[in-house]
Design a protein around this motif. Structure first.
Motif, PDB file in Angstrom:
ATOM      1  N   SER A 134      -0.231   0.370   0.307  1.00  0.00           N
ATOM      2  CA  SER A 134      -0.489   0.572  -1.134  1.00  0.00           C
ATOM      3  C   SER A 134       0.622  -0.042  -1.961  1.00  0.00           C
ATOM      4  O   SER A 134       0.366  -0.770  -2.934  1.00  0.00           O
ATOM      5  N   ALA A 135       1.873   0.249  -1.599  1.00  0.00           N
ATOM      6  CA  ALA A 135       3.015  -0.266  -2.356  1.00  0.00           C
ATOM      7  C   ALA A 135       3.040  -1.796  -2.303  1.00  0.00           C
ATOM      8  O   ALA A 135       3.294  -2.459  -3.313  1.00  0.00           O
ATOM      9  N   CYS A 136       2.770  -2.357  -1.124  1.00  0.00           N
ATOM     10  CA  CYS A 136       2.786  -3.821  -0.989  1.00  0.00           C
ATOM     11  C   CYS A 136       1.683  -4.437  -1.845  1.00  0.00           C
ATOM     12  O   CYS A 136       1.900  -5.458  -2.513  1.00  0.00           O
ATOM     13  N   GLU A 137       0.513  -3.793  -1.835  1.00  0.00           N
ATOM     14  CA  GLU A 137      -0.603  -4.318  -2.622  1.00  0.00           C
ATOM     15  C   GLU A 137      -0.256  -4.291  -4.115  1.00  0.00           C
ATOM     16  O   GLU A 137      -0.510  -5.246  -4.845  1.00  0.00           O
ATOM     17  N   GLU A 138       0.361  -3.193  -4.550  1.00  0.00           N
ATOM     18  CA  GLU A 138       0.764  -3.085  -5.957  1.00  0.00           C
ATOM     19  C   GLU A 138       1.789  -4.160  -6.297  1.00  0.00           C
ATOM     20  O   GLU A 138       1.700  -4.833  -7.329  1.00  0.00           O
ATOM     21  N   PRO A 276      -7.242  10.762   7.053  1.00  0.00           N
ATOM     22  CA  PRO A 276      -5.855  10.449   6.703  1.00  0.00           C
ATOM     23  C   PRO A 276      -5.387   9.112   7.256  1.00  0.00           C
ATOM     24  O   PRO A 276      -4.282   8.675   6.958  1.00  0.00           O
ATOM     25  N   ILE A 277      -6.192   8.442   8.047  1.00  0.00           N
ATOM     26  CA  ILE A 277      -5.697   7.264   8.765  1.00  0.00           C
ATOM     27  C   ILE A 277      -6.238   5.945   8.219  1.00  0.00           C
ATOM     28  O   ILE A 277      -5.483   5.077   7.778  1.00  0.00           O
ATOM     29  N   TYR A 278      -7.555   5.764   8.227  1.00  0.00           N
ATOM     30  CA  TYR A 278      -8.083   4.418   7.952  1.00  0.00           C
ATOM     31  C   TYR A 278      -8.186   4.127   6.455  1.00  0.00           C
ATOM     32  O   TYR A 278      -7.748   3.087   5.988  1.00  0.00           O
TER      33      TYR A 278
END
Ligand code: NDP
Length: 302
Positions: A134-138, A276-278
């Motif tokens: 998520s952080a990388c995508e942001e 919680p995983i995919y």
């Protein structure tokens, strides 16, 4: 709908869910060029309605799952609905650090959605906190809009997938700060002006930024169901065929691997709220399909 049932879907406070807050979805089959998240959700809604599903606005604020028919209260009791079976697909919401300054600057420089708010920081310097996909995508999204993007990672490594890591590392205007946590977001009347960080050796550092983006994961939206359905330690709904593995040795598919049955007979769970995983659009869609089939089988056997 195609099985001749009468499904009613309440769209909740963010109709279309998290995918309406994303830019391009590139890993959903059938879209060779990728597709905008909001467009895909609109397509899915129209496809469901084509077969007769009733998609209504409104938020389920209370449920009674003790006996059938199940009851759900909409918008704080504005109206009620009864159902022979229920599929919970309420998804997950973005997590915050819990700093008072996060609240103070919410909507004034603090955001958990780069795609929604990145536009406001065109040509500015911003920070993203988190080390996962998520952080990388942001950070990647913001790097196309902003002048400089700091990626603040508390561990000495990124836990994101290798592909994402590579893309972030190869983007010239993203700078990764490993081993740093956030002490405080700084600012004034006009919004965020900086962030005070602490490195793992105790040293403080202040970055001059105008936007602070959270990318630290999500919390499943199970508050309404928490006391009636079995949840795991992180709050995700436990399903019979969930990550703990199913058991179809008894020959009953409702209890087999991948089964979406919850701890209450007749209630099924699909998507991120039980995963919680995919947590991908395609895995959520697949579990939605399994939930619909499980639900149909349950009602036929009833
Ligand atoms: P993750 O749980 O994978 O990552 C959360 C990140 O935030 C971790 O690096 C974690 O640090 C960090 N973090 C958590 N709390 C704090 C805190 N208080 N302070 C600082 N850092 C913190 O969540 P994601 O949302 O990134 O990913 C969830 C799932 O969704 C994954 O399976 C991922 O692969 C998938 N995903 C896939 C995407 C894609 O394929 N396009 C896009 C987005 C998500 P630490 O590592 O130290 O625990």
């Amino acid at each position: 709908s195609r099985a001749g049932l009468s499904p009613v879907l309440y769209a909740g406070p963010t109709p279309g869910g998290q995918l309406t807050e994303t830019s391009v979805v590139e890993n959903f089959p059938g879209y060779p060029e990728g597709v905008a998240g909001p467009r895909m959700m609109e397509d899915l809604r129209r496809q469901a309605e084509r077969f007769g599903a009733a998609v209504r606005s409104g938020e389920v604020t209370e449920v009674a799952l003790g006996s059938r028919p199940f009851r759900a209260s909409i918008d704080g009791g504005a109206h009620e609905i009864e159902a022979d079976s229920m599929i919970v697909a309420t998804g997950a919401t973005a997590r915050y650090l819990g700093l008072p300054s996060e609240r103070r600057f919410a909507g004034m420089g603090v955001s958990a959605c780069a795609v929604c708010d990145g536009f406001f920081y065109r040509g500015r310097d911003v920070a993203v906190v988190g080390g996962g996909d998520s952080a990388c995508e942001e950070a990647l999204h913001l790097s196309t809009i902003c002048r400089h993007v700091w990626l603040v990672v508390r561990k000495p490594f990124l836990r994101a997938s290798a592909h994402m890591r590579r893309r972030v590392e190869q983007t010239p205007n993203i700078e990764i700060l490993y081993g740093h946590t956030t002490d405080e977001i700084l600012g004034g009347e006009g919004g965020v002006t900086g962030v005070r960080l602490r490195s793992s050796d105790g040293a403080g550092r202040t970055l001059a930024i105008e936007g602070f983006f959270l990318g630290i994961g999500h919390t499943p939206r199970t508050a309404v169901f928490g006391d009636q359905l079995l949840l795991d330690a992180a709050g995700y709904i436990v399903t019979r065929g969930g990550v703990a593995g199913g058991d179809c040795s008894g020959g009953d598919a409702l209890f087999g691997p991948g089964a979406t049955a919850t701890s209450v007979a007749g209630v099924f769970a699909a998507g991120d709220v039980a995963d919680p995983i995919y947590q991908q659009a395609v895995t959520a869609a697949g579990s939605g399909c399994r939930a619909a089939l499980d639900c149909e089988r349950f009602l036929n056997d009833d």
